[in-house]
Design a protein around this motif. Sequence first.
Motif, PDB file in Angstrom:
ATOM      1  N   ARG A  12       0.599  -1.059   0.098  1.00 19.80           N
ATOM      2  CA  ARG A  12      -0.071  -0.097   0.069  1.00 19.80           C
ATOM      3  C   ARG A  12       0.769   1.368  -0.043  1.00 19.80           C
ATOM      4  O   ARG A  12       0.496   2.374  -0.416  1.00 19.80           O
ATOM      5  N   ARG A  13       2.012   0.964   0.705  1.00 19.30           N
ATOM      6  CA  ARG A  13       2.858   2.526   0.634  1.00 19.30           C
ATOM      7  C   ARG A  13       3.314   2.825  -0.605  1.00 19.30           C
ATOM      8  O   ARG A  13       3.459   3.860  -1.144  1.00 19.30           O
ATOM      9  N   GLN A  14       3.591   1.758  -1.675  1.00 22.10           N
ATOM     10  CA  GLN A  14       3.913   1.999  -2.774  1.00 22.10           C
ATOM     11  C   GLN A  14       2.713   2.788  -3.662  1.00 22.10           C
ATOM     12  O   GLN A  14       2.908   3.758  -4.662  1.00 22.10           O
ATOM     13  N   SER A  45       2.182   6.225  -2.282  1.00 25.49           N
ATOM     14  CA  SER A  45       3.465   7.316  -2.725  1.00 25.49           C
ATOM     15  C   SER A  45       3.228   7.481  -4.065  1.00 25.49           C
ATOM     16  O   SER A  45       3.737   8.749  -4.543  1.00 25.49           O
ATOM     17  N   PHE A  93       9.751   5.601  -3.060  1.00 29.61           N
ATOM     18  CA  PHE A  93       9.151   4.368  -2.806  1.00 29.61           C
ATOM     19  C   PHE A  93       8.627   3.428  -3.791  1.00 29.61           C
ATOM     20  O   PHE A  93       8.235   2.291  -3.750  1.00 29.61           O
TER      21      PHE A  93
END
Length: 480
Positions: free
Chosen positions: A35-37, A40, A248
């Motif tokens: 999810r961070r990707q 980002s 990221f």
Amino acid sequence: MTDATRGPETPDPTTDAPPPPRTGLELQEGVRVPRRQVFSWALWDWGTQPFNTVILTFVFTALYLTTDSFLDPAVAALGENDPAYQRGLAELTSGVGLWNTLAGLLILVLAPVLGQRADATGRRKVWLAGGTAGMVLCMLALWFVEADPMYFVLGAALIGLGSVLNEIAGVNYNAMMVSVATPRTVGKVSGLGWGLGYVGGILVLLFVVIANGAEWWGMPTDNGLAFRVIAVGCALWTLAFAWPVLAFVPELPPTKGHAKVGFFASYVVLFRDVQGLWRTSRRTFWFLLASAVFRDGLSGVFAFGAIIGKVSFGFSTSEVIIFGIAANLVAGISTVILGRADDRFGPRSVILSTLSIIVVAGLAVVILRDLGPVVYWVGGLILSACVGPAQAASRSYLARVTPAGKESEIFGLYATTGRAASWMSSALWTITIAVTGATIWGTLGIVAVVLVGLVLMWFVQDAPVAGSRSEARPGTHTGA
């Protein structure tokens, strides 16, 4: 993902036509994307949206660059009811359209070749960073655009150059979407990016409203100082939020088999690649052609929408900004919602529906203009609710059909044939206003571009949707 996964496919002996190359999304099938990707990646839309919302559309251009601050003082003194005053404002709006046209022509030349070179070298992030940084510098330079007719060309040129750099960055940003999406989530991911962008635009516009209501806390506002501060603030906002995609989101490897050639030789390679696209992915070719028209019209809606509200419907400064907040809120919500419809029903259905509504709403704004500002409040918000979903679905469509390793090049062509080819709506806007002497009639030029794009899109085959009957079977040629 290795370079080997991007090699040529073995032709299917059961068909005369070669099978379409595998797409980057197909190579992502079954991959779990952190999810961070995803966040980002989407945050770049959030960080750069103030350029489009505040600088290009609702504040700097509409409330400053195309006002009597840049008229000859003798003309400005005549008052807004004087025909010479109105012609002067029309010349300013037409001048902005001219610089947008020149910017579009420059992207027409640069975007696909720069995208191709980014694919060949695997340096999409470098071009993304460079384009974003250049756009930030253009916004910072708007500080020097003082409220004097001699600075009008500087302001219009900086905004045009910023548009070019924004588009070059956007080519590589869009190409990186295949790193954070799968065939089942691409519509939602694309919609998330557009939706976050609109929310970012809302927050910056809210700050403008608060600062204006507080009379800028005693800061002098003569000589366009408030608008120049806003431009610098937008630049700092972009610096603060646009960098996570570089930190990221993984870089895709260089395209296998792409020779590294000089800049001018890249045009020869590009021509050959377009020929190959016609042979192996004809659906993509026809979509690029259709989107060349309708996305240019979508860009015109937002590029000139606030100007229409200000000049043609007499919106005050506060009304323009409040309308901008409402428009971005409606657009953000509709884009996120219809992003899920994209994954379920396909991007073509979303595009056709929203374009049809835009044509009807745009004509209604012109026909019913004598009823006053309420017409633009209703019609403008309907237009806003449709532009975002159409843009997000277009990005989703192309990601679904682009051959792996060609992402930046194809999205470069996408830029060239869409917003980059904004000479179409900008030119019709400029010519219509020049002939009629009234800004409202420029709306018909934008509607005409959207209508032609809508007709062309009817003849484009839908992109495959994961889990639906429209999904192409492996090895099946699906060219138009």
